[in-house]
Design a protein around this motif. Structure first.
Motif, mmCIF file in Angstrom:
data_model
loop_
_atom_site.group_PDB
_atom_site.id
_atom_site.type_symbol
_atom_site.label_atom_id
_atom_site.label_comp_id
_atom_site.label_asym_id
_atom_site.label_seq_id
_atom_site.Cartn_x
_atom_site.Cartn_y
_atom_site.Cartn_z
ATOM 1 N N HIS A 44 0.823 -1.203 0.000
ATOM 2 C CA HIS A 44 0.000 0.000 0.000
ATOM 3 C C HIS A 44 0.862 1.259 0.000
ATOM 4 O O HIS A 44 1.911 1.311 0.649
ATOM 5 N N PRO A 78 -9.709 -0.337 2.280
ATOM 6 C CA PRO A 78 -9.614 -0.985 0.971
ATOM 7 C C PRO A 78 -10.622 -2.121 0.832
ATOM 8 O O PRO A 78 -11.007 -2.753 1.808
ATOM 9 N N THR A 143 -11.963 4.294 -2.352
ATOM 10 C CA THR A 143 -10.992 3.338 -2.882
ATOM 11 C C THR A 143 -10.487 3.735 -4.265
ATOM 12 O O THR A 143 -9.660 3.023 -4.832
ATOM 13 N N VAL A 161 -5.504 5.187 -8.814
ATOM 14 C CA VAL A 161 -5.051 4.190 -7.849
ATOM 15 C C VAL A 161 -6.287 3.576 -7.184
ATOM 16 O O VAL A 161 -7.153 4.298 -6.686
ATOM 17 N N LEU A 163 -7.612 1.118 -4.216
ATOM 18 C CA LEU A 163 -7.195 0.545 -2.940
ATOM 19 C C LEU A 163 -7.923 -0.775 -2.698
ATOM 20 O O LEU A 163 -9.137 -0.808 -2.554
ATOM 21 N N THR A 164 -7.173 -1.872 -2.665
ATOM 22 C CA THR A 164 -7.742 -3.181 -2.354
ATOM 23 C C THR A 164 -6.963 -3.782 -1.189
ATOM 24 O O THR A 164 -5.830 -3.379 -0.907
ATOM 25 N N ASP A 168 -2.471 -1.799 -3.435
ATOM 26 C CA ASP A 168 -2.936 -0.672 -4.236
ATOM 27 C C ASP A 168 -2.559 -0.897 -5.694
ATOM 28 O O ASP A 168 -1.391 -1.151 -6.012
ATOM 29 N N TRP A 181 1.085 -0.780 -7.315
ATOM 30 C CA TRP A 181 1.700 0.547 -7.347
ATOM 31 C C TRP A 181 3.227 0.463 -7.320
ATOM 32 O O TRP A 181 3.904 1.285 -7.957
ATOM 33 N N PRO A 194 -8.255 9.414 0.852
ATOM 34 C CA PRO A 194 -9.426 8.517 0.834
ATOM 35 C C PRO A 194 -10.565 9.013 1.722
ATOM 36 O O PRO A 194 -11.714 8.624 1.521
#
Length: 208
Positions: A44, A78, A143, A161, A163-164, A168, A181, A194
């Motif tokens: 992340h 995420p 996210t 981007v 977010l999971t 990321d 990323w 976020p």
């Protein structure tokens, strides 16, 4: 499809990685199909201090107010990267990359305009269009963060981007692949918060 299979597709662009595995790799590295150097990177992005948003983004928010709307409650982090969500990311990334004809801005930041789904556009238009489509498809705004980077040839560039929980991911008009990323060859400058899409933060230097 198991989540690890989704990650393998993200990291290497293909699910069939057996032929590329080496005996010296750990189990995780073999499953993901990526080198140990990439495995050691944090999954992340780490946000740093507050940053001014790009001026063109401020104008974008005046034009598309709902895109920058602050949600009344900020909940969750995420999202879990399920098979359906992975398919959604691939579809939106591919569709937008094909739909917009590349037209670089030759006149600098003063003339920059961020538009959703134009016929022609540059990186900013691709990024905001992908974010718009994913939000319409049910992805939480928290996210989906616009991020400014600098390419290896020194050009400022905008990406999306995502977010999971698996890490990321970067959706980029310069490549058809969705990448973690840490595998995008960029210097990170600033990114949306976020918690509030109108606020931006700098990105902390990566430490591995």
């Amino acid at each position: 499809m198991r989540r690890v299979s989704i990650l393998a597709a993200i990291a290497a662009g293909t699910i069939t990685m057996v032929s590329q595995m080496t005996a010296g790799q750990s189990a995780d590295e073999r499953l993901l199909g990526i080198p140990a150097s990439a495995m050691s990177a944090p999954p992340h992005l780490k946000l740093d201090g507050p940053a001014l948003p790009p001026f063109a983004y401020t104008v974008f928010c005046l034009r598309y107010q709902d895109e920058c709307r602050t949600r009344p409650l900020f909940r969750g982090g995420p999202v879990l990267l399920t098979e359906a969500r992975w398919a959604s990311l691939k579809d939106v990334n591919q569709t937008v990359n094909r739909a917009i004809v590349p037209e670089p801005n030759e006149f600098g930041l003063a003339t920059e305009t961020w538009l959703i789904d134009p016929e022609r556009g540059d990186c900013n238009d691709y990024a905001v269009s992908k974010r718009h489509r994913l939000m319409k498809g049910g992805w939480p705004a928290r996210t989906l963060l616009l991020g400014e980077v600098v390419t290896v040839w020194g050009k400022h560039h905008l990406v999306l981007v995502v977010l999971t929980r698996s890490g990321d991911l970067v959706l980029d008009n310069l490549t058809p692949q969705i990448r973690p990323w840490s595998r995008a060859p960029y210097r990170w400058v600033r990114i949306q918060s976020p918690a509030n899409p109108r606020y931006w933060n700098t990105v902390a230097p990566r430490s591995v």
